[in-house]
Design an enzyme around this catalytic site. Structure first.
Site, PDB file in Angstrom:
ATOM      1  N   GLN A   1     -13.062   4.355   7.758  1.00 17.36           N
ATOM      2  CA  GLN A   1     -13.248   5.646   7.381  1.00 17.36           C
ATOM      3  C   GLN A   1     -14.325   5.712   6.164  1.00 17.36           C
ATOM      4  O   GLN A   1     -14.570   4.986   5.520  1.00 17.36           O
ATOM      5  CB  GLN A   1     -11.853   6.167   6.565  1.00 17.36           C
ATOM      6  CG  GLN A   1     -10.789   6.428   7.610  1.00 17.36           C
ATOM      7  CD  GLN A   1     -10.156   5.227   8.459  1.00 17.36           C
ATOM      8  OE1 GLN A   1      -9.968   4.296   7.886  1.00 17.36           O
ATOM      9  NE2 GLN A   1      -9.994   5.329   9.579  1.00 17.36           N
TER      10      GLN A   1
ATOM     11  N   LYS B   1      -5.269  -2.483  12.183  1.00 18.42           N
ATOM     12  CA  LYS B   1      -6.003  -1.193  11.848  1.00 18.42           C
ATOM     13  C   LYS B   1      -7.514  -1.735  12.260  1.00 18.42           C
ATOM     14  O   LYS B   1      -8.237  -2.359  11.371  1.00 18.42           O
ATOM     15  CB  LYS B   1      -5.997  -0.864  10.517  1.00 18.42           C
ATOM     16  CG  LYS B   1      -6.790   0.427  10.205  1.00 18.42           C
ATOM     17  CD  LYS B   1      -6.479   0.771   8.726  1.00 18.42           C
ATOM     18  CE  LYS B   1      -7.288   2.228   8.447  1.00 18.42           C
ATOM     19  NZ  LYS B   1      -8.752   1.811   8.426  1.00 18.42           N
TER      20      LYS B   1
ATOM     21  N   SER C   1      -6.575  -4.354   8.107  1.00 17.68           N
ATOM     22  CA  SER C   1      -8.077  -3.921   7.912  1.00 17.68           C
ATOM     23  C   SER C   1      -9.116  -4.747   7.747  1.00 17.68           C
ATOM     24  O   SER C   1      -9.494  -5.599   8.227  1.00 17.68           O
ATOM     25  CB  SER C   1      -8.105  -2.755   7.096  1.00 17.68           C
ATOM     26  OG  SER C   1      -9.017  -1.813   7.348  1.00 17.68           O
TER      27      SER C   1
END
Length: 443
Positions: A377, A373, A348
């Site tokens: 979110q 990733k 991420s």
């Protein structure tokens, strides 16, 4: 591997601009008003759940929204309201808890997305998540992810034969590390109970727990016979920045374990200290780092890039917005050589930094392929102590507009550290070799 999933007790966050809260589906009673609290948190970490390596969070504005089914969607929502009225008006099996009914509907709505990074959280789970965001939590101290039956990284949501819980990396100094947990270990049972049929978050909840309590993990390591490890949980304080000098002081080494705003400040100070001290060769270690705030990723990459795109964010409508470097980085001089150490636990926000510095030709990546990733979110807290949810609201792309989701980023120099003896670090040795640095004086 998750987060990889996030750590055993939570994912990591990346902050982004608040997204307007969607109007909630309200009941037939008109004139009533409802509201939600939108947390300005975007997660770029290994799994949605709670964020492990983040500190500081902000509640977005509280928005009063007009309840009621959208006029153009009355037909689509009719089955929902028919079911709601039937349950609340005609159910004869006992008293109906309307709050639980609504929370269950929300949980089902988010769950229907089949996205491991989007999830409804009960009030207690939401509060636990916020506690973990502080950078301190209670558990065994390990980042957890999922793999398929072959051992390959997976983004599955329900555990079973082709979806297994696995250790991405233990946190340095944690009970998990002290007990001998290793990256790649697969967890078959927790306290003697199979994980089959559980969601990833439900299994993670079984791993975490109050300090000074024990949990027994049944571990499958490679082709060895399964064995049990008893681990006593503790309060885990995640050290996010570690520095040292290598190669007789010629090389500055900075290990980054998380992406909170606090970590970004510490990292900037560490880079400045290294450069001010005359170190023209830097190694940044992102191994096992599952992510954090988007803003922290931007600020950390900006220590090495004076301007230009750090990453692109693509929303649900396909709109692309560039996040650019913040001026004033301490090591933007191209004569300062930079190596990034990465592995399957680099996810991420770590991948945002790695992707930016790699695409822009600013750093050489050494190690193994990153986790993969590529989504962001946002967390939304519901009022009336009804918990909240996290929802995937965007993709992020590297400066060259590459989406790394489920693919990861391949290093420039691949190092297989399998079977390395305790105390050995083949990837770090390879990084020093790339820099042409002598290893004498290396701890």
């Amino acid at each position: 591997m998750t987060d990889a999933l996030p750590p055993d007790d939570a994912p990591v966050l990346v902050e982004a601009a608040p997204v307007p809260a969607p109007a909630p589906v309200a009941g037939p009673a008109a004139g009533r008003r409802s509201s939600v609290l939108v947390t300005a948190l975007a997660i770029v970490a290994v799994l949605g759940g709670s964020a492990l390596f983040v500190s500081g969070w902000t509640l977005g504005r509280q928005s009063a929204l007009t309840p009621g089914t959208p006029s153009g969607e009355a037909e689509a929502f009719q089955p929902f309201w028919d079911t709601y009225r039937a349950v609340t008006e005609r159910y004869a099996g006992g008293e109906v808890d309307r709050k639980a009914l609504i929370e269950g509907a929300i949980k089902g709505m988010i769950g229907s997305l089949d996205d491991p990074y989007s999830q409804y959280l009960t009030s207690e789970e939401f509060k636990d998540s916020l506690r973990s965001i502080s950078g301190e939590f209670e558990g065994i101290g390990a980042t957890i992810g999922t793999v398929d039956a072959s051992g390959a990284t997976s983004t599955c949501t329900t555990l079973g034969a082709d979806c297994r819980l696995a250790i991405v990396a233990p946190i340095p100094g944690s009970p998990a590390e002290k007990a001998g947990v290793l990256p790649g270990d697969v967890i078959d049972d927790i306290d003697g109970a199979s994980l089959d049929g559980l969601t990833v978050d439900a299994a993670r909840s079984k791993v975490r727990g109050p300090k000074d309590t024990a949990v027994v993990l049944t571990i499958q390591r490679g082709t060895e016979a399964p064995f049990d490890l008893e681990i006593v949980r503790a309060v885990i304080v995640t050290p996010e920045v570690e520095t040292k000098s290598l190669a007789d002081g010629a090389v500055g080494y900075i290990r980054l374990a998380g992406f909170s705003d606090h970590a970004a400040e510490q990292f900037a100070a560490a880079v400045k200290a290294a450069v001010d001290g005359g170190q023209k060769q830097l190694i940044v270690d992102l191994r096992g780092n599952p992510g954090g705030y988007v803003t922290a990723a931007r600020d950390i990459a900006s220590q090495f890039l004076a301007d230009g795109t750090i990453f692109w964010q693509e929303d649900a409508d396909g709109t692309l917005v560039a996040t650019v470097a913040t001026p004033g980085g301490a090591a933007t001089d191209p004569s300062i050589r930079l190596i990034l150490l990465v592995d399957g636990g680099s996810a991420s926000a770590s991948e945002i930094v790695a992707g930016a510095l790699h695409d822009r030709g600013r750093a050489t990546l050494v190690g193994s392929k990153t986790f993969g990733k590529g989504t962001v979110q946002q967390w939304t807290q519901l009022e009336d102590d009804s918990g909240g949810f996290r929802l995937t609201i965007a993709k992020w792309l590297t400066p060259d507009k590459t989406w790394v989701h489920k693919a990861g980023i391949e290093p420039d120099v691949t190092v297989d550290a399998t079977g390395a003896a305790p105390g050995e670090d083949p990837a770090l040795d390879a990084a020093l070799e790339v820099l042409g640095a002598q290893t004498t004086g290396t701890p």
